[in-house]
Design an enzyme around this catalytic site. Structure first.
Site, PDB file in Angstrom:
ATOM      1  N   THR A  33       0.850  -1.203   0.000  1.00  0.00           N
ATOM      2  CA  THR A  33       0.000   0.000   0.000  1.00  0.00           C
ATOM      3  C   THR A  33       0.880   1.245   0.000  1.00  0.00           C
ATOM      4  O   THR A  33       1.955   1.244   0.605  1.00  0.00           O
ATOM      5  CB  THR A  33      -0.902  -0.015   1.247  1.00  0.00           C
ATOM      6  OG1 THR A  33      -1.794  -1.130   1.134  1.00  0.00           O
ATOM      7  CG2 THR A  33      -1.725   1.260   1.373  1.00  0.00           C
ATOM      8  N   SER A  35       2.155   5.113  -2.230  1.00  0.00           N
ATOM      9  CA  SER A  35       2.422   5.655  -3.567  1.00  0.00           C
ATOM     10  C   SER A  35       3.468   4.835  -4.317  1.00  0.00           C
ATOM     11  O   SER A  35       3.387   4.710  -5.547  1.00  0.00           O
ATOM     12  CB  SER A  35       2.867   7.113  -3.458  1.00  0.00           C
ATOM     13  OG  SER A  35       3.984   7.223  -2.604  1.00  0.00           O
ATOM     14  N   LYS A 102       6.601   1.013   9.167  1.00  0.00           N
ATOM     15  CA  LYS A 102       5.553   1.086   8.153  1.00  0.00           C
ATOM     16  C   LYS A 102       4.257   1.570   8.812  1.00  0.00           C
ATOM     17  O   LYS A 102       4.143   1.601  10.027  1.00  0.00           O
ATOM     18  CB  LYS A 102       5.332  -0.285   7.506  1.00  0.00           C
ATOM     19  CG  LYS A 102       6.447  -0.633   6.511  1.00  0.00           C
ATOM     20  CD  LYS A 102       6.203  -1.937   5.771  1.00  0.00           C
ATOM     21  CE  LYS A 102       4.884  -2.037   5.085  1.00  0.00           C
ATOM     22  NZ  LYS A 102       4.580  -0.920   4.133  1.00  0.00           N
ATOM     23  N   GLU A 111      -0.552  -5.249   6.172  1.00  0.00           N
ATOM     24  CA  GLU A 111       0.759  -5.378   5.516  1.00  0.00           C
ATOM     25  C   GLU A 111       1.647  -6.383   6.256  1.00  0.00           C
ATOM     26  O   GLU A 111       2.345  -7.188   5.639  1.00  0.00           O
ATOM     27  CB  GLU A 111       1.457  -4.011   5.454  1.00  0.00           C
ATOM     28  CG  GLU A 111       0.796  -3.061   4.477  1.00  0.00           C
ATOM     29  CD  GLU A 111       1.315  -1.637   4.554  1.00  0.00           C
ATOM     30  OE1 GLU A 111       1.153  -0.904   3.588  1.00  0.00           O
ATOM     31  OE2 GLU A 111       1.880  -1.249   5.596  1.00  0.00           O
ATOM     32  N   LYS A 129      13.977   7.182   2.417  1.00  0.00           N
ATOM     33  CA  LYS A 129      13.467   6.263   3.449  1.00  0.00           C
ATOM     34  C   LYS A 129      14.597   5.578   4.239  1.00  0.00           C
ATOM     35  O   LYS A 129      14.342   4.929   5.246  1.00  0.00           O
ATOM     36  CB  LYS A 129      12.581   5.192   2.795  1.00  0.00           C
ATOM     37  CG  LYS A 129      11.462   5.734   1.918  1.00  0.00           C
ATOM     38  CD  LYS A 129      10.453   6.496   2.723  1.00  0.00           C
ATOM     39  CE  LYS A 129       9.304   7.080   1.915  1.00  0.00           C
ATOM     40  NZ  LYS A 129       8.447   6.119   1.272  1.00  0.00           N
TER      41      LYS A 129
HETATM   42  C1  5RP Z   1       1.294   2.114   4.232  1.00  0.00           C
HETATM   43  C2  5RP Z   1       2.770   1.977   4.247  1.00  0.00           C
HETATM   44  C3  5RP Z   1       3.501   2.493   3.054  1.00  0.00           C
HETATM   45  O1  5RP Z   1       4.221   1.450   2.504  1.00  0.00           O
HETATM   46  C4  5RP Z   1       4.420   3.574   3.500  1.00  0.00           C
HETATM   47  O2  5RP Z   1       3.649   4.593   4.142  1.00  0.00           O
HETATM   48  C5  5RP Z   1       5.191   4.177   2.316  1.00  0.00           C
HETATM   49  O3  5RP Z   1       4.311   4.866   1.481  1.00  0.00           O
HETATM   50  P1  5RP Z   1       4.844   5.620   0.196  1.00  0.00           P
HETATM   51  O4  5RP Z   1       5.300   4.604  -0.767  1.00  0.00           O
HETATM   52  O5  5RP Z   1       3.625   6.397  -0.295  1.00  0.00           O
HETATM   53  O6  5RP Z   1       5.939   6.560   0.638  1.00  0.00           O
HETATM   54  O7  5RP Z   1       3.364   1.475   5.153  1.00  0.00           O
HETATM   55  O8  5RP Z   1       0.732   1.683   5.452  1.00  0.00           O
END
Ligand code: 5RP
Length: 262
Positions: A33, A35, A102, A111, A129
């Protein structure tokens, strides 16, 4: 027409694109989940449509289920799948042990269940990240609505003796209303600044009644694929102890970019 992606979208896209090389026909794949995972779903959808890839996807959120269906990926439940070959998901932070925070998207409960039921978990991320120490990103903790204030008080009490720098706890909101997860629970964000012992903290949090699941993923992730804005991709495999680099020609990939960005 060639649509140019921003550096951050390029980074997410190339990480997602590289991760598709681990996906083979016949596999059952956990779909993350967020972007970055959304790019993955688009890439896999294109492979299903254009290359005859046959996979069954287990989405980690209602949002991803919708995206996957729109992309033409067959969706099954985790219980139908029983066990997955692979899960590919984004992250909010990862450290050198491939421990993760996460749940920035509020989906860490599903997840974690999906990733844990997989032979392999691959994380796809842009370079922002990567951290030396987890904790700058607020740690999401999914809690039951019943007795939530009591649960929050117990978390606050536990944090006093935990190896963390910050102690502030806020409830996740969506506009004016509390955020509600796909499982109907609430999320508390723990502003810890620095987590000295993620493994211990995860154990301590999950021992508190009312805590459903925390966003620390310890010993779950096997590979991190990190994308950069110039198309460079780094692959770190903690099981095989390898570190590789791949360079995408973002210019030559213009058609693909155009398809996906429109
Ligand atoms: C959702 C998550 C996503 O993987 C995490 O927030 C990263 O999101 P993005 O790819 O939009 O930066 O843990 O619960």
């Amino acid at each position: 027409m060639i649509t140019k992606l921003s550096p951050i979208d390029t980074a997410k896209f190339v990480a997602a694109k590289q991760a598709t090389s681990y996906v083979q026909s016949g596999m059952k794949v956990g779909l993350g989940t967020g972007s970055t995972a959304a790019w993955l779903v688009q890439c896999l959808g294109e492979m299903v449509r254009d290359q005859g890839l046959r996979i069954k996807g287990v989405p980690t959120s209602n949002r991803t289920a919708e995206l996957a269906r729109d992309a033409g990926i067959e969706i099954i439940s985790l219980d139908e799948a029983k066990w997955l070959d692979l899960t590919i998901d984004g992250t909010d932070e990862y450290d050198s042990n491939l421990s993760l925070i996460k749940g920035g998207g509020g989906a860490h409960l599903r997840e974690k269940i999906v990733a844990t039921a997989s032979d392999k978990m691959i994380v796809i991320a842009d370079a922002s990240k990567q951290v030396a120490t987890l904790g700058a990103f607020p740690l999401p903790v999914e809690v039951l609505g019943f007795g939530m204030q009591t649960t929050q008080n117990l978390i606050a009490e536990m944090l006093i003796s935990a190896d963390v720098l910050g102690h502030e706890i806020t409830q996740r909101m969506q506009g004016e209303a509390p955020y509600v997860s796909d499982e109907g629970n609430f999320i508390l964000d723990l502003h810890l600044k620095r987590i000295g012992n993620p493994r211990q903290l995860s154990l301590d949090l999950n021992q508190i009644p009312g805590v459903v699941e925390n966003g620390l993923f310890i010993d779950v992730c096997d590979i991190v694929i990190t994308g950069h804005g110039n198309g460079r991709v780094e692959l770190r495999d903690i099981i095989n102890d390898t570190h590789d680099t791949v360079q995408f020609d973002v210019q030559d990939d213009g058609n693909l970019f155009a398809d996906m960005a429109e």
